[in-house]
Motif scaffolding. Structure first.
Motif: not given
Length: 746
Positions: A603-607, A567-572, A726-728, A597-601
């Motif tokens: 979300v940072a890019a989306r923000l 679900d990572r992509q949908a969570s960004l 942040i997670d159900d 680090f990948d997930y961090l990058e």
């Protein structure tokens, strides 16, 4: 009042002379040493007496020890020493020390049994060839008595000063007052529990909130208990450097005549890292034992032997700081050191405690780190590529051993079906080849004053560690084989003895201490730590009342977001929006934690794309100390922005950002370890042992990281802030039970 010491300690103090010389090392492992002694004594006649307890006095000294063996028929006392390699290369001062021990034991036996003469024997047993070398001397009792008394006279002045210091120390600790006008809320509760545990000789597992002042609340009561409980030492053990400094700072506030020593790793103490540890190579090893008495005497008069304090003394006397620190561990009252100095398989402090019969108190800071650190201490790995590369540059005497090792290793590779494999037993042929390589390197080192190349030395140490752990291979560990290259002539693999459960190794460490106190903000659940660390069944659990109020921290669960990998992509987008919304509501400094680090990058890019007005800065891979300081400097009072970090990394614990320096945190992960073959083997093994494989392997370790990261927000009773989980899955009851009890979750 008499001063008690072992025969070995007496001889090491008075009979060592000349250079520091590590070429006739490493000695056989403890298990090899025990087995070697047993082999020698089994060869003796039926009337042979083993492990004779002996003692004798000289003035205020009481000297005790156990002689290895005595043959009444031959009237021969034996001092057995195991070794590996050519005995002719043994440094002369090593041999002199062994004879000194034999002579002291010889006198103690003559005195105990009224013997007029005795034959003394040094029995050198080669663990590789299983051969004995016997060195004999005849002595009359009067000569041995005179030798014993000369040794004691060489120690008596030091002993008198040590007794006087002990009296001053104990009187000072009896009168010691808490260094501040009052305890913080919860601090007294922890201090009372530590004092009671030390007085009753029990072990304590204490969960206490971050910001409570745990360092002082554990050190002060254990020091107060020292005189009445006749403790010789207090060991304050930490996982990281900042913990050591906090302990040294706390000890500096205490008005008592204490000797405090900070132990550091060899690479942080060594003045000549390019030189080998013997007198022909290093000027600080040359004549080390001749200059040691003066250096030791000066160091004993320095209250705080931290890194710079001890270095100044060592260089003044031109001795090695690292080995002077090891010597001063015998004479310090409080030793501040890394976990490995007490819990590792060859731990200095544990070995000294056993050898000298010390009564010690042990304080384990941030104890939630001990499980993973101990797993590392009792694991070992070998990379075949490193050994294959050595073949090209290795000295000629080592090529044969390296070739044989490669043949056995390649045979193992050919038998492997998949890229990753776990075997139930260890390969005897490969272990034999590995042992022969170790012996060959040891023999070569004894002949070469210049020492070993860095690559060869690293391979030698890795092989030694692997062999030592192989001796105790059992259900607490896995033997893993991982192929590193495609099939073919150059196929290579990595072998790993991976510890899953350090409890069998650590249990003896706990048993050796009068009282161990393990404390941290995240030790829930109790059973998890007791099972995996090997705490005795009668240990005490304490959850310290928090000094913080629920109103200080708003805890919110983002139930509409899943951070599962699928679900990572949908969570960004929802995560970026949540960060921006919170920042708009209350501008200030925040930390946002992610699982990688990948997930961090992402979300940072989306923000940055969706909310460019929100300032942010990011942790990067391989950050050095300077870069970490720059990252933390952004969290200034009055600052505004979001720092992105990886959960469980450098900023997940051990940093202090009180007040406006940090007003909130986001944790976008449960911190669960990666599902991979190794972790699945761990889960299966822990399920069989404790019936909680998933929780012990994934859930509990992950949630510890979450709570540690969240603990960065509230550091003082005056702080306030917000925490977004942040997670159900954070809403599930089994997960919420692992959150601090003082939190009120929305």
């Amino acid at each position: 009042m008499s001063y008690r010491l072992s025969v070995r300690a007496l001889c090491e103090f008075t009979a060592k002379a000349g250079d520091l010389d590590l070429r006739f090392t490493p000695s056989p492992t403890a298990i090899e040493g025990i087995a070697g002694h047993q082999t020698v004594t089994r060869r003796r006649s039926p009337g042979y007496e083993r492990e004779l307890p002996l003692e004798g006095s000289c003035g205020s000294l009481l000297v005790r020890g156990r002689a290895d063996g005595y043959d009444p028929a031959a009237n021969r006392l034996e001092e057995i020493k195991t070794h590996r390699g050519e005995l002719s290369r043994q440094p002369a001062n090593h041999r002199a020390l062994h004879w000194a021990q034999a002579k002291v034991y010889g006198w103690l036996l003559c005195q105990a049994r009224g013997l007029a003469r005795i034959e003394l024997a040094l029995v050198y047993f080669d663990v590789s060839s299983q051969r004995e070398t016997l060195l004999l001397e005849q002595h009359d009792a009067e000569t041995l008595r005179q030798f014993f008394e000369r040794c004691c006279q060489g120690f008596l002045a030091w002993a008198e000063e040590e007794l006087a210091h002990r009296r001053r120390r104990d009187a000072g600790l009896d009168a010691l007052a808490f260094p501040y006008s009052s305890f913080r809320e919860g601090q007294r509760q922890l201090a009372e529990a530590v004092y009671k545990a030390t007085c009753t000789g029990t072990h304590l597992l204490a969960q206490a909130p971050t910001g409570l002042g745990k360092t002082l609340a554990t050190l002060f009561p254990q020091l107060k208990a020292m005189p009445a409980q006749a403790l010789d030492k207090v060991f304050f053990l930490t996982a990281k450097g900042p913990g050591r400094q906090l302990a040294l700072d706390a000890l500096a506030t205490m008005d008592a005549p204490l000797r405090v020593l900070e132990l550091l790793a060899r690479d942080k103490r060594c003045e000549h890292p390019d030189k080998a540890c013997h007198g022909e190579a290093c000027p600080l090893a040359r004549g080390f034992y001749d200059r040691l008495p003066a250096a030791r005497a000066q160091a004993a008069g320095v209250a705080l032997l931290d890194r710079e304090g001890l270095r100044a003394v060592a260089l003044h006397h031109q001795v090695c700081p690292y080995y002077l620190a090891q010597e001063m561990a015998r004479w310090a009252d409080v030793v501040v050191a890394d976990y490995n100095y007490y819990f590792d398989q060859s731990a200095l402090l544990h070995g000294l405690t056993q050898a000298n019969g010390w009564r010690v108190g042990v304080l384990v800071d941030e104890a939630h780190n001990l499980l993973e650190r101990a797993r590392g201490m009792y694991s070992a790995a070998l990379d075949q590529r490193a050994f294959a590369d050595l073949r090209r540059t290795a000295p000629a005497p080592l090529k044969k051993a390296l070739d044989k090792l490669q043949r056995q290793w390649n045979r193992l590779n050919r038998e492997q079906a998949g890229d990753y494999q776990v075997d139930p037993a260890l390969p005897d042929a490969l272990l034999l080849a590995l042992q022969q390589f170790v012996t060959a390197v040891g023999d070569y080192l004894n002949e070469q004053p210049a020492g070993l190349s860095p690559g060869l030395q690293a391979a030698w140490f890795d092989a030694l560690a692997f062999i030592r752990l192989a001796e105790s291979f059992a259900e607490h560990s896995l033997f893993e084989r991982t192929l590193l290259s495609a099939p073919g002539a150059s196929r290579r693999s990595r072998l790993c003895l991976r510890n899953l459960l350090p409890a069998p190794f650590l249990a003896s460490r706990f048993a050796q201490a009068r009282a161990c106190v393990l404390f941290s903000a995240t030790l829930t659940p109790q059973r998890y730590h007791a099972d995996t660390l090997g705490l005795p069944g009668n240990h005490v659990w304490l959850e310290v009342t928090s000094p913080f109020r629920a109103a200080q921290l708003q805890v919110r669960i983002a139930r509409h977001v899943s951070t599962r990998y699928a679900d990572r992509q949908a969570s960004l987008a929802p995560i970026a929006d949540l960060l921006a919304e919170q920042f708009a509501q209350r501008p200030g400094n925040y930390l946002a934690f992610f699982s990688s680090f990948d997930y961090l990058e992402q979300v940072a890019a989306r923000l940055a794309a969706a909310h460019p007005a929100v300032p942010c800065w990011k942790q990067t891979r391989g950050m050095d100390e300077a870069a970490r300081q720059v990252f933390l400097a952004r969290f200034a009072p009055g600052g505004r922005g979001i720092g992105f970090a990886v959960l469980g990394g450098a900023f997940g614990e051990g940093i202090d950002l009180p007040g406006e320096r940090l007003i909130g945190a986001f944790v976008a992960t449960l911190g669960l370890p990666q599902v991979n073959p190794t972790n699945e083997h761990i889960r299966t093994r822990l399920q069989a042992l404790f019936g909680a494989g998933y929780d012990y392997t994934y859930l509990y370790p992950g949630m510890q990281k979450v709570v540690q990261a969240a603990g960065r927000v509230i550091r003082t009773p005056e702080d306030s802030g917000v925490l977004h989980l942040i997670d159900d899955r954070f809403a599930e009851s089994r997960v919420r039970r692992l959150l601090p009890s003082w939190w009120q979750v929305d």
